[in-house]
Motif scaffolding. Structure first.
Motif, PDB file in Angstrom:
ATOM      1  N   ALA A  24       0.838  -1.186   0.000  1.00  0.00           N
ATOM      2  CA  ALA A  24       0.000   0.000   0.000  1.00  0.00           C
ATOM      3  C   ALA A  24       0.873   1.237   0.000  1.00  0.00           C
ATOM      4  N   GLY A  25       0.783   2.003  -1.037  1.00  0.00           N
ATOM      5  CA  GLY A  25       1.472   3.276  -1.119  1.00  0.00           C
ATOM      6  C   GLY A  25       0.438   4.311  -1.457  1.00  0.00           C
ATOM      7  N   PRO A  26       0.838   5.536  -1.585  1.00  0.00           N
ATOM      8  CA  PRO A  26      -0.155   6.556  -1.862  1.00  0.00           C
ATOM      9  C   PRO A  26      -0.891   6.326  -3.178  1.00  0.00           C
ATOM     10  N   THR A  27      -0.245   5.674  -4.132  1.00  0.00           N
ATOM     11  CA  THR A  27      -0.904   5.500  -5.424  1.00  0.00           C
ATOM     12  C   THR A  27      -0.674   4.110  -6.002  1.00  0.00           C
ATOM     13  N   ALA A  28      -0.380   3.096  -5.190  1.00  0.00           N
ATOM     14  CA  ALA A  28      -0.064   1.795  -5.766  1.00  0.00           C
ATOM     15  C   ALA A  28      -0.749   0.655  -5.029  1.00  0.00           C
ATOM     16  N   GLY A  54      -3.606   3.134  -0.720  1.00  0.00           N
ATOM     17  CA  GLY A  54      -3.370   3.863   0.522  1.00  0.00           C
ATOM     18  C   GLY A  54      -3.246   5.345   0.260  1.00  0.00           C
ATOM     19  N   GLY A  55      -2.857   6.081   1.285  1.00  0.00           N
ATOM     20  CA  GLY A  55      -2.588   7.507   1.146  1.00  0.00           C
ATOM     21  C   GLY A  55      -3.804   8.353   0.851  1.00  0.00           C
ATOM     22  N   GLY A  56      -4.979   7.870   1.204  1.00  0.00           N
ATOM     23  CA  GLY A  56      -6.183   8.661   0.997  1.00  0.00           C
ATOM     24  C   GLY A  56      -6.744   8.631  -0.418  1.00  0.00           C
ATOM     25  N   VAL A  57      -6.232   7.760  -1.284  1.00  0.00           N
ATOM     26  CA  VAL A  57      -6.759   7.658  -2.645  1.00  0.00           C
ATOM     27  C   VAL A  57      -8.084   6.886  -2.581  1.00  0.00           C
ATOM     28  N   PRO A  58      -9.200   7.551  -2.927  1.00  0.00           N
ATOM     29  CA  PRO A  58     -10.521   6.928  -2.784  1.00  0.00           C
ATOM     30  C   PRO A  58     -10.925   6.065  -3.978  1.00  0.00           C
ATOM     31  N   VAL A  59     -10.026   5.195  -4.411  1.00  0.00           N
ATOM     32  CA  VAL A  59     -10.276   4.317  -5.552  1.00  0.00           C
ATOM     33  C   VAL A  59     -10.106   2.873  -5.096  1.00  0.00           C
ATOM     34  N   GLY A  60     -10.978   2.018  -5.542  1.00  0.00           N
ATOM     35  CA  GLY A  60     -10.872   0.598  -5.212  1.00  0.00           C
ATOM     36  C   GLY A  60     -11.681  -0.226  -6.188  1.00  0.00           C
ATOM     37  N   GLY A  61     -11.459  -1.519  -6.136  1.00  0.00           N
ATOM     38  CA  GLY A  61     -12.196  -2.417  -7.013  1.00  0.00           C
ATOM     39  C   GLY A  61     -11.567  -3.796  -7.043  1.00  0.00           C
ATOM     40  N   TRP A  62     -11.610  -4.427  -8.188  1.00  0.00           N
ATOM     41  CA  TRP A  62     -11.107  -5.802  -8.325  1.00  0.00           C
ATOM     42  C   TRP A  62     -10.684  -6.044  -9.771  1.00  0.00           C
ATOM     43  N   GLY A  83     -14.298   9.536  -4.496  1.00  0.00           N
ATOM     44  CA  GLY A  83     -13.875  10.822  -3.950  1.00  0.00           C
ATOM     45  C   GLY A  83     -14.150  11.991  -4.867  1.00  0.00           C
ATOM     46  N   ALA A  84     -13.594  13.141  -4.486  1.00  0.00           N
ATOM     47  CA  ALA A  84     -13.784  14.379  -5.239  1.00  0.00           C
ATOM     48  C   ALA A  84     -12.919  14.463  -6.495  1.00  0.00           C
ATOM     49  N   PRO A  85     -11.612  14.150  -6.435  1.00  0.00           N
ATOM     50  CA  PRO A  85     -10.794  14.262  -7.655  1.00  0.00           C
ATOM     51  C   PRO A  85     -10.993  13.067  -8.593  1.00  0.00           C
ATOM     52  N   SER A  86     -10.643  13.277  -9.854  1.00  0.00           N
ATOM     53  CA  SER A  86     -10.683  12.203 -10.847  1.00  0.00           C
ATOM     54  C   SER A  86      -9.328  11.511 -10.894  1.00  0.00           C
ATOM     55  N   SER A 150      -1.321  -2.316 -10.000  1.00  0.00           N
ATOM     56  CA  SER A 150      -2.277  -1.271 -10.350  1.00  0.00           C
ATOM     57  C   SER A 150      -1.796   0.027  -9.730  1.00  0.00           C
ATOM     58  N   LYS A 151      -1.893   1.116 -10.498  1.00  0.00           N
ATOM     59  CA  LYS A 151      -1.552   2.448  -9.989  1.00  0.00           C
ATOM     60  C   LYS A 151      -2.535   3.455 -10.560  1.00  0.00           C
ATOM     61  N   VAL A 152      -2.678   4.555  -9.861  1.00  0.00           N
ATOM     62  CA  VAL A 152      -3.461   5.661 -10.388  1.00  0.00           C
ATOM     63  C   VAL A 152      -2.508   6.793 -10.742  1.00  0.00           C
TER      64      VAL A 152
END
Length: 178
Positions: A24-28, A54-62, A83-86, A150-152
């Motif tokens: 879990a990282g801020p974007t990974a 992690g890091g407050g990124v409001p994205v999840g799935g499978w 979340g608010a940002p895209s 997976s990363k955002v």
């Protein structure tokens, strides 16, 4: 659940659960490499993974990847931005057979947050048959190793390269879904 490998053995179908952690990282979100078994030939490669960041990124799935000795495959998944940002998603799974041939399954898409119009969801479902998968499966006796990441908001090319490095020795890389 990160991975399930179904194996054949007479009247008994044994299922081995291969556990791996998520980094879990801020974007990974990362699924660790899944080792293969040289003694019992698999009837399929199946990788299922729940994704959280992690890091407050409001994205999840499978996501789910299935690869079969016939060369057929299915790579599908669902991600949601709550979340608010895209966010832009980059997802990669690499399956390397013991003969050194690696197959790259990748996806990329956008999820819209509160501040932008558009769908909060990104879904994918790619399937088909690839003769090279069948050939590599036969040449390796079904032995395999896999890694998924997976990363955002990341560079998909860099993610592909780092995921390929996660499966060990690779003699040839074949992009299947891109």
């Amino acid at each position: 659940m990160v991975g399930i490998l179904k194996r054949r053995g007479g009247a008994v179908l044994a299922t081995a659960l291969l556990a791996a952690g998520t980094i879990a990282g801020p974007t990974a979100a990362v699924a660790a490499p899944v080792p293969s078994s040289p003694t019992i030939l698999p009837t399929q490669v199946v990788i299922n993974h729940n994704v959280t960041f992690g890091g407050g990124v409001p994205v999840g799935g499978w996501y789910s990847l299935s690869v079969f000795p016939s060369g057929s495959f299915n790579y599908s998944g669902h991600m949601h931005d709550s979340g608010a940002p895209s966010y832009n998603l980059a997802g990669v799974c690499v399956v390397r057979f013991n003969n050194g041939t690696a197959f790259v399954f990748q996806t990329a898409g956008r999820m819209h947050g509160t501040f932008e119009s558009g769908s909060r969801d990104y879904n994918w479902n790619s399937n088909g048959t690839n003769q090279s998968i069948r050939d590599a499966w036969q040449a390796s006796g079904g032995g395999w190793n896999a890694s998924c990441n997976s990363k955002v908001n990341a560079d998909i090319g860099a993610l592909v390269n780092s995921t390929i490095q996660g499966v060990g020795y690779v003699a040839q890389v074949i992009a299947v879904v891109g």
